[in-house]
Design a protein around this motif. Structure first.
Motif, PDB file in Angstrom:
ATOM      1  N   THR A   1     -35.037   0.128   2.613  1.00  0.00           N
ATOM      2  CA  THR A   1     -34.482   1.177   3.592  1.00  0.00           C
ATOM      3  C   THR A   1     -34.282   2.669   2.834  1.00  0.00           C
ATOM      4  O   THR A   1     -34.638   3.508   3.370  1.00  0.00           O
TER       5      THR A   1
ATOM      6  N   GLN B   1     -37.759   4.087   1.845  1.00  0.00           N
ATOM      7  CA  GLN B   1     -38.266   4.705   3.044  1.00  0.00           C
ATOM      8  C   GLN B   1     -37.698   5.856   3.837  1.00  0.00           C
ATOM      9  O   GLN B   1     -38.237   6.654   3.938  1.00  0.00           O
ATOM     10  N   ALA B   2     -36.304   6.013   3.585  1.00  0.00           N
ATOM     11  CA  ALA B   2     -35.768   7.098   4.016  1.00  0.00           C
ATOM     12  C   ALA B   2     -36.032   8.373   3.237  1.00  0.00           C
ATOM     13  O   ALA B   2     -36.175   9.415   3.693  1.00  0.00           O
TER      14      ALA B   2
ATOM     15  N   GLU C   1     -27.235   7.341   8.773  1.00  0.00           N
ATOM     16  CA  GLU C   1     -28.113   6.558   9.495  1.00  0.00           C
ATOM     17  C   GLU C   1     -28.987   5.522   8.450  1.00  0.00           C
ATOM     18  O   GLU C   1     -29.426   4.412   8.964  1.00  0.00           O
ATOM     19  N   VAL C   2     -28.853   5.858   7.213  1.00  0.00           N
ATOM     20  CA  VAL C   2     -29.714   5.015   6.335  1.00  0.00           C
ATOM     21  C   VAL C   2     -28.682   3.644   6.223  1.00  0.00           C
ATOM     22  O   VAL C   2     -29.392   2.400   6.074  1.00  0.00           O
TER      23      VAL C   2
ATOM     24  N   ASP D   1     -26.675   2.580   8.123  1.00  0.00           N
ATOM     25  CA  ASP D   1     -26.870   1.780   9.599  1.00  0.00           C
ATOM     26  C   ASP D   1     -28.253   0.949   9.721  1.00  0.00           C
ATOM     27  O   ASP D   1     -28.054  -0.217  10.007  1.00  0.00           O
ATOM     28  N   LYS D   2     -29.056   1.505   9.218  1.00  0.00           N
ATOM     29  CA  LYS D   2     -30.399   0.880   9.238  1.00  0.00           C
ATOM     30  C   LYS D   2     -30.209  -0.378   8.230  1.00  0.00           C
ATOM     31  O   LYS D   2     -30.888  -1.530   8.510  1.00  0.00           O
ATOM     32  N   ALA D   3     -29.926  -0.228   6.959  1.00  0.00           N
ATOM     33  CA  ALA D   3     -29.870  -1.226   5.903  1.00  0.00           C
ATOM     34  C   ALA D   3     -28.758  -2.375   6.714  1.00  0.00           C
ATOM     35  O   ALA D   3     -29.290  -3.552   6.562  1.00  0.00           O
ATOM     36  N   LYS D   4     -27.904  -2.075   7.206  1.00  0.00           N
ATOM     37  CA  LYS D   4     -27.083  -3.118   7.716  1.00  0.00           C
ATOM     38  C   LYS D   4     -27.593  -3.907   8.847  1.00  0.00           C
ATOM     39  O   LYS D   4     -27.474  -4.950   8.710  1.00  0.00           O
ATOM     40  N   GLU D   5     -28.315  -3.204   9.616  1.00  0.00           N
ATOM     41  CA  GLU D   5     -28.859  -3.679  10.919  1.00  0.00           C
ATOM     42  C   GLU D   5     -29.742  -4.643  10.229  1.00  0.00           C
ATOM     43  O   GLU D   5     -29.903  -5.914  10.785  1.00  0.00           O
ATOM     44  N   LEU D   6     -30.658  -4.491   9.372  1.00  0.00           N
ATOM     45  CA  LEU D   6     -31.652  -5.472   8.839  1.00  0.00           C
ATOM     46  C   LEU D   6     -30.991  -6.602   8.245  1.00  0.00           C
ATOM     47  O   LEU D   6     -31.442  -7.590   8.504  1.00  0.00           O
TER      48      LEU D   6
ATOM     49  N   ASP E   1     -20.387  -3.791  12.414  1.00  0.00           N
ATOM     50  CA  ASP E   1     -20.954  -2.368  12.541  1.00  0.00           C
ATOM     51  C   ASP E   1     -20.104  -1.410  11.636  1.00  0.00           C
ATOM     52  O   ASP E   1     -18.926  -1.508  11.689  1.00  0.00           O
TER      53      ASP E   1
END
Ligand code: HEM
Length: 322
Positions: A47, A50-51, A103-104, A106-111, A317
């Motif tokens: 993540t 990519q970011a 947001e980076v 958040d994205k890693a957490k979501e995955l 979250d």
């Protein structure tokens, strides 16, 4: 496995040398997620990579986020929590308004949550993201122990514990020593300013009415001062690179400080105090030495007031307490 054991041992020895509290070391471990979420580190790394491919300046944001997390209530992800009707959170403090990279995380957490729900803390994700960002930008790679729990408290008033950019070396030494950092650690960590930018509002104290005898801070290179005065005429939010290679993790920051081109008071002061000056010279001359000391200081920073067991939780979250 054997490699990790050796690394762990090495880390403990390093931390003992630097006076860290060993109680924190026991609770965390390099293999913390090995069984419950073995791919956690890979998700974060991918993540972050990519970011940063899309926006290389975010490396600075992620590194600073970890620092601001750890210095306020310990490394517990409290910086990520959003304000609510009844609580103004850390992230809304003036000291945090320019933090970037939420947001980076958040994205890693979501995955990670999709793969192994309720296992990996936001605090660990922040620590991993900072580590991966440093490496991505050309800095050293280092292993960090995991197992931090997320805090439930995030209050604007606690951000008083963040160092202000107008502090001098004596105050910085004192502030950092409260967390167990040596003078050497302070200078190595300040090398984090090899990445990123600062707004004019963070250094305009040096550009005008500096004191009764000077308009401009006499410790600032006068050519640089002239340029900055011009740039900052466009407003407090204009940003200026903290060193000449703002997206590369290198030792250019120390060369800048040596030549009176440190941007913040808190940078340049490190060359004016005899206790810190020698380390600026050492790191300016020897990047490998900087990298080594930065690694061990970062591992140490990642252990500040870590929450364990029921002291904390695994937030589902990162922006909201469970
Ligand atoms: C020694 C005390 C420190 C002070 C007083 C300080 C202060 C500041 C200030 C005022 C800014 C600019 C904020 C803005 O104008 O928006 C900044 C940026 C930054 N700081 Fe520090 N800092 C310190 C230590 C650290 C440490 C220990 C790290 C990490 C190891 C760090 C990493 C960063 C990074 C990467 C940026 C650039 C952020 C970006 O471009 O978004 N700082 N710091």
């Amino acid at each position: 496995m054997f490699f990790h054991y050796i690394l762990n041992l090495f880390l403990v020895i390093e931390l003992m040398k630097h006076g860290a509290k060993l109680t924190s070391v026991h609770a965390l471990s390099m293999q913390y997620y090995a069984i419950q979420c073995p791919l956690a580190e890979m998700f974060v790394k991918n993540t972050v990579n990519q970011a940063l491919q899309n926006d290389p300046t975010l490396a600075a944001g992620l590194l600073r986020m970890h620092f601001h997390d750890c210095f306020v209530e310990g490394c517990d992800g409290s910086v990520l929590i959003d304000s609510t009707k009844n609580n103004t959170a850390e992230k809304d403090s003036p000291a945090n308004l320019s933090l970037r990279g939420y947001e980076v995380i958040d994205k890693a957490k979501e995955l990670i949550e999709n793969q192994c729900p309720g296992v990996v803390s936001c605090a660990d994700i922040v620590a991993m993201a900072a580590r991966d960002a440093v490496f991505w930008a050309g800095g050293p790679v280092y292993d960090i122990p995991m197992g931090r729990k997320d805090g439930r408290r995030s209050r604007i008033e606690d951000t008083i514990n963040l160092p202000a950019p107008i502090l001098n070396a004596t105050s910085l030494i004192k502030m950092f020593s409260k967390h167990g950092f040596t003078v050497q650690d302070l200078v190595a960590l300040s090398g984090g300013h090899t990445l990123g930018v600062a707004r004019c509002s963070s250094f305009k104290n040096r550009l005008s009415n500096f004191d009764a005898t000077h308009n401009v801070d006499p410790s600032m290179n006068s050519r640089m001062a002239t340029i900055l005065i011009k740039q900052c005429q466009n407003g407090d939010d204009v940003t200026v690179a903290l060193d000449q290679t703002k997206n590369s993790f290198d030792n250019a920051y120390f060369n800048a400080v040596q030549s009176s081109a440190g941007l913040l008071t808190s940078d340049q002061t490190l060359y004016m105090n005899p206790r810190t000056r020698g380390w600026i010279d050492a790191y300016a001359m020897n990047q490998a030495r900087f990298f080594l000391d930065f690694q061990s200081a970062m591992v140490k920073m990642g252990l500040i007031d870590v929450k364990e067991g029921n002291d904390g939780e695994i937030r589902l979250d990162c922006r909201v307490v469970n």
